[in-house]
Design a protein around this motif. Structure first.
Motif, PDB file in Angstrom:
ATOM      1  N   LYS A  78      40.024  29.319  38.182  1.00  0.00           N
ATOM      2  CA  LYS A  78      40.432  28.275  39.456  1.00  0.00           C
ATOM      3  C   LYS A  78      41.263  29.109  40.399  1.00  0.00           C
ATOM      4  N   LEU A  79      42.467  29.980  40.189  1.00  0.00           N
ATOM      5  CA  LEU A  79      43.275  30.364  41.143  1.00  0.00           C
ATOM      6  C   LEU A  79      41.872  31.196  41.751  1.00  0.00           C
ATOM      7  N   ALA A  80      41.171  31.923  41.077  1.00  0.00           N
ATOM      8  CA  ALA A  80      40.144  32.976  42.368  1.00  0.00           C
ATOM      9  C   ALA A  80      39.705  31.801  42.565  1.00  0.00           C
ATOM     10  N   PRO A  87      31.799  30.813  44.733  1.00  0.00           N
ATOM     11  CA  PRO A  87      31.203  30.571  43.394  1.00  0.00           C
ATOM     12  C   PRO A  87      30.727  31.192  42.700  1.00  0.00           C
ATOM     13  N   TYR A  88      31.036  31.022  41.673  1.00  0.00           N
ATOM     14  CA  TYR A  88      29.839  31.699  40.532  1.00  0.00           C
ATOM     15  C   TYR A  88      28.443  30.873  40.478  1.00  0.00           C
ATOM     16  N   VAL A 114      42.742  40.502  38.885  1.00  0.00           N
ATOM     17  CA  VAL A 114      41.942  39.367  39.060  1.00  0.00           C
ATOM     18  C   VAL A 114      41.062  39.672  41.301  1.00  0.00           C
ATOM     19  N   MET A 115      39.847  40.371  40.805  1.00  0.00           N
ATOM     20  CA  MET A 115      39.490  40.500  41.650  1.00  0.00           C
ATOM     21  C   MET A 115      37.910  40.127  42.441  1.00  0.00           C
ATOM     22  N   GLY A 116      38.058  39.935  43.548  1.00  0.00           N
ATOM     23  CA  GLY A 116      36.095  38.905  43.858  1.00  0.00           C
ATOM     24  C   GLY A 116      36.470  39.246  45.611  1.00  0.00           C
ATOM     25  N   GLY A 117      35.497  38.483  45.871  1.00  0.00           N
ATOM     26  CA  GLY A 117      34.536  38.731  47.145  1.00  0.00           C
ATOM     27  C   GLY A 117      33.928  38.926  47.692  1.00  0.00           C
TER      28      GLY A 117
END
Ligand code: AMP
Ligand code: ZN
Length: 124
Positions: A78-80, A87-88, A114-117
């Motif tokens: 949710k926070l991601a 989105p996945y 938590v990492m992404g982008g």
């Protein structure tokens, strides 16, 4: 959990962040959890999710922590998304918890990265 019941360590960096003694860029908080941006991000999105109580690492977890750890796991996706991860399945995120010296842990207060982008990332 009441604030008074929280176990904290006055010498711990992340306990100081929870207490507001060291500034942080908050992502989320509730009674028992706190999330904030990593000061040296590896990725376009990089935040840390921690329990407000001082638990040194994953190695100190007991059955009493199971519900709280479950809440952390459910909160991560949710926070991601709220923080800008795509989105996945084309997007997604990476979560990890370094534990102990050989696990690469530098701050000894349990935390989930938590990492992404969009890639490439600096690390990871
Ligand atoms: P670890 O190696 O898993 O213990 O990671 C600790 C993380 O805490 C690193 O990614 C640091 O960049 C991050 N960090 C250290 N000090 C701060 C701070 N004051 N505010 C936000 N993040 C921090
Ligand atoms: Zn702590």
């Amino acid at each position: 959990m009441s604030e008074l019941a929280l176990h904290t360590d006055p010498d711990c960096l992340f306990c100081k962040i929870v207490a507001g003694k060291i500034p942080s860029r908050m992502v989320y908080q509730d009674d028992e959890l706190y999330a904030f941006h990593d000061i040296h991000p590896w990725a376009p999105v990089h935040f840390l999710l921690i329990p407000k109580q001082h638990i040194a690492s994953m190695a100190q977890l007991t059955d009493a922590h199971a519900a709280m750890m479950g809440r952390m796991m459910v909160l991560v996706p949710k926070l991601a998304l709220l923080e800008g991860c795509n989105p996945y399945p084309a997007g997604g995120f990476r979560m990890l918890s370094n534990t102990g010296a050989e696990g690469g842990q530098e701050v000894h207060h349990l935390h989930i990265h938590v990492m992404g982008g969009p890639r490439p990332w600096l690390r990871g």
